[in-house]
Design a protein around this motif. Structure first.
Motif, PDB file in Angstrom:
ATOM      1  N   GLU A 181       0.827  -1.204   0.000  1.00 32.59           N
ATOM      2  CA  GLU A 181       0.000   0.000   0.000  1.00 32.59           C
ATOM      3  C   GLU A 181       0.866   1.262   0.000  1.00 32.59           C
ATOM      4  OE1 GLU A 181      -3.567   2.124   2.656  1.00 32.59           O
ATOM      5  OE2 GLU A 181      -2.576   0.305   3.383  1.00 32.59           O
ATOM      6  N   LEU A 182       1.901   1.279   0.850  1.00 32.65           N
ATOM      7  CA  LEU A 182       2.764   2.460   0.923  1.00 32.65           C
ATOM      8  C   LEU A 182       3.522   2.673  -0.383  1.00 32.65           C
ATOM      9  CD1 LEU A 182       4.858   3.609   3.942  1.00 32.65           C
ATOM     10  CD2 LEU A 182       5.845   3.641   1.672  1.00 32.65           C
ATOM     11  N   ASN A 183       4.100   1.597  -0.909  1.00 38.02           N
ATOM     12  CA  ASN A 183       4.869   1.724  -2.150  1.00 38.02           C
ATOM     13  C   ASN A 183       3.987   2.186  -3.309  1.00 38.02           C
ATOM     14  OD1 ASN A 183       7.178   0.896  -0.830  1.00 38.02           O
ATOM     15  ND2 ASN A 183       7.093  -1.209  -1.576  1.00 38.02           N
ATOM     16  N   THR A 184       2.755   1.674  -3.357  1.00 39.94           N
ATOM     17  CA  THR A 184       1.833   2.066  -4.428  1.00 39.94           C
ATOM     18  C   THR A 184       1.500   3.549  -4.337  1.00 39.94           C
ATOM     19  OG1 THR A 184       0.856  -0.151  -4.513  1.00 39.94           O
ATOM     20  CG2 THR A 184      -0.433   1.657  -5.446  1.00 39.94           C
ATOM     21  N   LYS A 185       1.218   4.026  -3.142  1.00 40.17           N
ATOM     22  CA  LYS A 185       0.894   5.443  -2.957  1.00 40.17           C
ATOM     23  C   LYS A 185       2.107   6.324  -3.240  1.00 40.17           C
ATOM     24  CE  LYS A 185      -2.915   4.948   0.360  1.00 40.17           C
ATOM     25  NZ  LYS A 185      -3.934   5.458  -0.566  1.00 40.17           N
TER      26      LYS A 185
END
Length: 236
Positions: free
Chosen positions: A205-209
Protein backbone atom coordinates in the motif's frame (compact mmCIF):
# COMPACT_ATOMS: atom_id res chain seq x y z
CA UNK A 1 13.14 8.23 0.80
CA UNK A 2 13.37 9.58 4.26
CA UNK A 3 11.79 6.97 6.42
CA UNK A 4 11.52 8.77 9.69
CA UNK A 5 11.25 12.27 8.27
CA UNK A 6 14.80 13.53 8.52
CA UNK A 7 16.33 10.15 7.80
CA UNK A 8 18.80 9.86 4.96
CA UNK A 9 19.87 7.48 2.24
CA UNK A 10 22.74 6.55 4.55
CA UNK A 11 20.32 5.65 7.35
CA UNK A 12 18.34 3.51 4.94
CA UNK A 13 21.35 1.52 3.81
CA UNK A 14 22.49 1.12 7.40
CA UNK A 15 19.08 -0.34 8.27
CA UNK A 16 19.18 -2.93 5.54
CA UNK A 17 18.55 -5.96 7.72
CA UNK A 18 15.69 -4.60 9.75
CA UNK A 19 18.09 -4.96 12.67
CA UNK A 20 19.79 -1.71 11.73
CA UNK A 21 23.23 -3.12 10.93
CA UNK A 22 25.74 -2.63 8.15
CA UNK A 23 25.82 -0.33 5.15
CA UNK A 24 26.41 -1.28 1.54
CA UNK A 25 26.80 2.39 0.72
CA UNK A 26 29.53 2.85 3.31
CA UNK A 27 31.27 -0.17 1.79
CA UNK A 28 31.28 1.58 -1.59
CA UNK A 29 32.49 4.85 -0.13
CA UNK A 30 35.27 3.02 1.70
CA UNK A 31 36.39 1.38 -1.55
CA UNK A 32 36.48 4.78 -3.21
CA UNK A 33 38.61 6.31 -0.51
CA UNK A 34 41.14 3.54 0.16
CA UNK A 35 42.05 3.21 -3.51
CA UNK A 36 44.22 0.15 -4.14
CA UNK A 37 44.88 -0.56 -0.49
CA UNK A 38 44.71 -4.31 0.02
CA UNK A 39 41.81 -5.66 2.07
CA UNK A 40 41.66 -8.89 4.02
CA UNK A 41 39.71 -11.84 2.62
CA UNK A 42 36.92 -11.47 5.20
CA UNK A 43 36.56 -7.78 4.42
CA UNK A 44 36.29 -8.48 0.69
CA UNK A 45 33.67 -11.15 1.28
CA UNK A 46 31.71 -8.81 3.54
CA UNK A 47 31.87 -6.01 0.97
CA UNK A 48 30.56 -8.38 -1.69
CA UNK A 49 27.68 -9.41 0.53
CA UNK A 50 26.91 -5.78 1.34
CA UNK A 51 26.72 -5.08 -2.39
CA UNK A 52 24.16 -7.86 -2.67
CA UNK A 53 22.09 -6.17 0.06
CA UNK A 54 22.33 -2.92 -1.89
CA UNK A 55 21.13 -4.72 -5.04
CA UNK A 56 18.18 -6.25 -3.17
CA UNK A 57 17.23 -2.79 -1.94
CA UNK A 58 17.14 -1.58 -5.54
CA UNK A 59 20.30 0.52 -5.42
CA UNK A 60 22.97 0.54 -8.12
CA UNK A 61 26.06 -1.49 -7.31
CA UNK A 62 28.30 -0.53 -10.22
CA UNK A 63 29.05 3.09 -9.40
CA UNK A 64 32.11 4.66 -10.97
CA UNK A 65 34.80 6.60 -9.13
CA UNK A 66 33.27 10.07 -9.87
CA UNK A 67 29.87 8.91 -8.56
CA UNK A 68 31.40 7.42 -5.43
CA UNK A 69 33.38 10.60 -4.84
CA UNK A 70 30.26 12.75 -5.12
CA UNK A 71 28.30 10.34 -2.92
CA UNK A 72 30.95 10.68 -0.22
CA UNK A 73 30.77 14.48 -0.52
CA UNK A 74 26.97 14.44 -0.22
CA UNK A 75 27.22 12.19 2.82
CA UNK A 76 29.63 14.61 4.48
CA UNK A 77 27.30 17.55 3.77
CA UNK A 78 24.30 15.71 5.19
CA UNK A 79 26.22 14.71 8.30
CA UNK A 80 27.36 18.29 8.75
CA UNK A 81 23.75 19.52 8.65
CA UNK A 82 22.52 16.84 11.04
CA UNK A 83 25.39 17.54 13.41
CA UNK A 84 24.50 21.21 13.62
CA UNK A 85 20.69 21.14 13.54
CA UNK A 86 17.94 19.23 15.28
CA UNK A 87 15.08 18.26 12.91
CA UNK A 88 12.59 20.01 15.19
CA UNK A 89 14.35 23.34 15.00
CA UNK A 90 15.95 23.14 11.54
CA UNK A 91 15.35 26.31 9.48
CA UNK A 92 13.30 25.84 6.32
CA UNK A 93 16.19 26.71 4.02
CA UNK A 94 18.36 24.07 5.72
CA UNK A 95 15.56 21.50 5.44
CA UNK A 96 15.35 22.29 1.74
CA UNK A 97 19.09 21.76 1.33
CA UNK A 98 18.90 18.53 3.35
CA UNK A 99 16.15 17.30 1.02
CA UNK A 100 18.09 18.26 -2.12
CA UNK A 101 21.15 16.38 -0.91
CA UNK A 102 19.10 13.25 -0.22
CA UNK A 103 17.48 13.55 -3.64
CA UNK A 104 20.92 13.74 -5.24
CA UNK A 105 22.20 10.73 -3.30
CA UNK A 106 19.21 8.65 -4.29
CA UNK A 107 19.53 9.70 -7.92
CA UNK A 108 23.19 8.63 -7.96
CA UNK A 109 22.11 5.27 -6.58
CA UNK A 110 19.30 4.87 -9.09
CA UNK A 111 16.28 5.42 -6.86
CA UNK A 112 13.74 8.12 -6.10
CA UNK A 113 13.76 10.00 -2.81
CA UNK A 114 10.43 10.03 -0.93
CA UNK A 115 10.03 11.92 2.34
CA UNK A 116 7.45 9.63 3.93
CA UNK A 117 6.69 11.77 6.97
CA UNK A 118 6.06 14.81 4.78
CA UNK A 119 3.04 13.04 3.26
CA UNK A 120 0.23 12.43 5.80
CA UNK A 121 -1.09 9.38 3.92
CA UNK A 122 2.33 7.75 3.65
CA UNK A 123 3.16 8.65 7.24
CA UNK A 124 -0.05 7.00 8.45
CA UNK A 125 0.90 3.74 6.73
CA UNK A 126 4.44 3.99 8.07
CA UNK A 127 3.04 4.36 11.59
CA UNK A 128 1.14 1.09 11.11
CA UNK A 129 4.33 -0.64 9.96
CA UNK A 130 6.24 0.75 12.94
CA UNK A 131 3.53 -0.47 15.31
CA UNK A 132 3.57 -3.93 13.74
CA UNK A 133 7.35 -4.24 14.10
CA UNK A 134 7.37 -2.92 17.65
CA UNK A 135 8.10 -5.62 20.25
CA UNK A 136 5.39 -6.17 22.84
CA UNK A 137 6.67 -5.17 26.25
CA UNK A 138 5.34 -6.32 29.61
CA UNK A 139 5.74 -5.37 33.22
CA UNK A 140 8.15 -2.64 34.23
CA UNK A 141 9.38 -2.07 30.66
CA UNK A 142 5.86 -1.49 29.37
CA UNK A 143 5.14 0.89 32.23
CA UNK A 144 8.33 2.80 31.45
CA UNK A 145 7.44 2.95 27.74
CA UNK A 146 3.94 4.24 28.49
CA UNK A 147 5.34 6.90 30.82
CA UNK A 148 7.96 7.98 28.28
CA UNK A 149 5.35 8.33 25.55
CA UNK A 150 3.10 10.40 27.78
CA UNK A 151 6.07 12.60 28.65
CA UNK A 152 7.03 12.89 24.98
CA UNK A 153 3.48 13.90 24.02
CA UNK A 154 3.48 16.53 26.77
CA UNK A 155 6.83 17.92 25.58
CA UNK A 156 5.62 18.02 21.99
CA UNK A 157 2.57 19.99 23.08
CA UNK A 158 4.83 22.48 24.84
CA UNK A 159 7.07 22.68 21.78
CA UNK A 160 4.19 23.72 19.53
CA UNK A 161 3.53 26.58 21.95
CA UNK A 162 7.22 27.49 22.11
CA UNK A 163 8.99 26.21 18.95
CA UNK A 164 12.19 28.15 19.60
CA UNK A 165 12.80 26.59 23.00
CA UNK A 166 16.12 24.75 22.63
CA UNK A 167 15.70 23.00 25.99
CA UNK A 168 12.46 21.40 24.80
CA UNK A 169 14.15 20.29 21.59
CA UNK A 170 16.88 18.52 23.57
CA UNK A 171 14.34 16.93 25.92
CA UNK A 172 12.19 15.63 23.06
CA UNK A 173 15.27 14.22 21.33
CA UNK A 174 16.45 12.48 24.50
CA UNK A 175 13.04 10.97 25.21
CA UNK A 176 12.80 9.78 21.61
CA UNK A 177 16.14 8.00 21.94
CA UNK A 178 15.02 6.32 25.16
CA UNK A 179 11.83 5.08 23.49
CA UNK A 180 13.78 3.79 20.48
CA UNK A 181 16.13 1.88 22.77
CA UNK A 182 13.19 0.26 24.55
CA UNK A 183 11.41 -0.88 21.39
CA UNK A 184 13.86 -1.56 18.56
CA UNK A 185 11.93 -2.91 15.55
CA UNK A 186 11.68 -6.66 15.27
CA UNK A 187 13.36 -8.49 12.41
CA UNK A 188 11.02 -9.84 9.74
CA UNK A 189 12.15 -13.33 10.75
CA UNK A 190 10.69 -12.66 14.20
CA UNK A 191 7.19 -12.03 12.84
CA UNK A 192 4.50 -14.69 12.67
CA UNK A 193 3.21 -15.74 9.22
CA UNK A 194 0.08 -13.65 9.83
CA UNK A 195 2.18 -10.64 10.80
CA UNK A 196 4.29 -11.02 7.66
CA UNK A 197 1.16 -10.99 5.53
CA UNK A 198 0.02 -7.83 7.28
CA UNK A 199 3.48 -6.31 6.79
CA UNK A 200 3.46 -7.14 3.08
CA UNK A 201 0.01 -5.62 2.66
CA UNK A 202 1.10 -2.37 4.31
CA UNK A 203 4.34 -2.25 2.32
CA UNK A 204 2.46 -2.76 -0.94
CA UNK A 205 0.00 0.00 0.00
CA UNK A 206 2.76 2.46 0.92
CA UNK A 207 4.87 1.72 -2.15
CA UNK A 208 1.83 2.07 -4.43
CA UNK A 209 0.89 5.44 -2.96
CA UNK A 210 4.53 6.60 -3.11
CA UNK A 211 4.87 5.52 -6.73
CA UNK A 212 8.19 3.83 -6.01
CA UNK A 213 9.65 1.14 -3.78
CA UNK A 214 10.20 2.62 -0.33
CA UNK A 215 10.07 -0.59 1.72
CA UNK A 216 11.03 -4.09 0.63
CA UNK A 217 8.55 -6.94 1.12
CA UNK A 218 9.11 -9.67 3.68
CA UNK A 219 10.63 -12.12 1.19
CA UNK A 220 13.33 -9.63 0.23
CA UNK A 221 13.86 -8.55 3.83
CA UNK A 222 14.38 -12.17 4.90
CA UNK A 223 17.07 -12.55 2.23
CA UNK A 224 18.74 -9.39 3.53
CA UNK A 225 18.59 -10.61 7.13
CA UNK A 226 20.22 -13.92 6.15
CA UNK A 227 23.00 -12.06 4.34
CA UNK A 228 23.52 -9.88 7.41
CA UNK A 229 23.91 -12.98 9.55
CA UNK A 230 26.58 -14.24 7.15
CA UNK A 231 28.36 -10.87 7.30
CA UNK A 232 28.31 -11.14 11.09
CA UNK A 233 30.10 -14.49 10.90
CA UNK A 234 32.81 -12.85 8.80
CA UNK A 235 33.20 -10.10 11.36
CA UNK A 236 31.61 -7.47 9.11
Amino acid sequence: MAIGGMGTIFDKLAESAGGFQGSALMSNITQATIGTQAAGTNQLVSQGLEKEIQRLQGFKTNLGAPQLKRLAEVKAEIQDIEGKFNPLSMPDYIKAKHTRLNEEAYKILGKTYVDVEADPKLDAIKSKIDALLEPQLRGAKKTRLDNLRKYEKNLQGQFFQSPNNSTLVRQISNVGKQIANLVPPRLISELTPAERRTYDGLVKELNTKAGTEVYQNSTTQLKIENIQKTIGRFGG
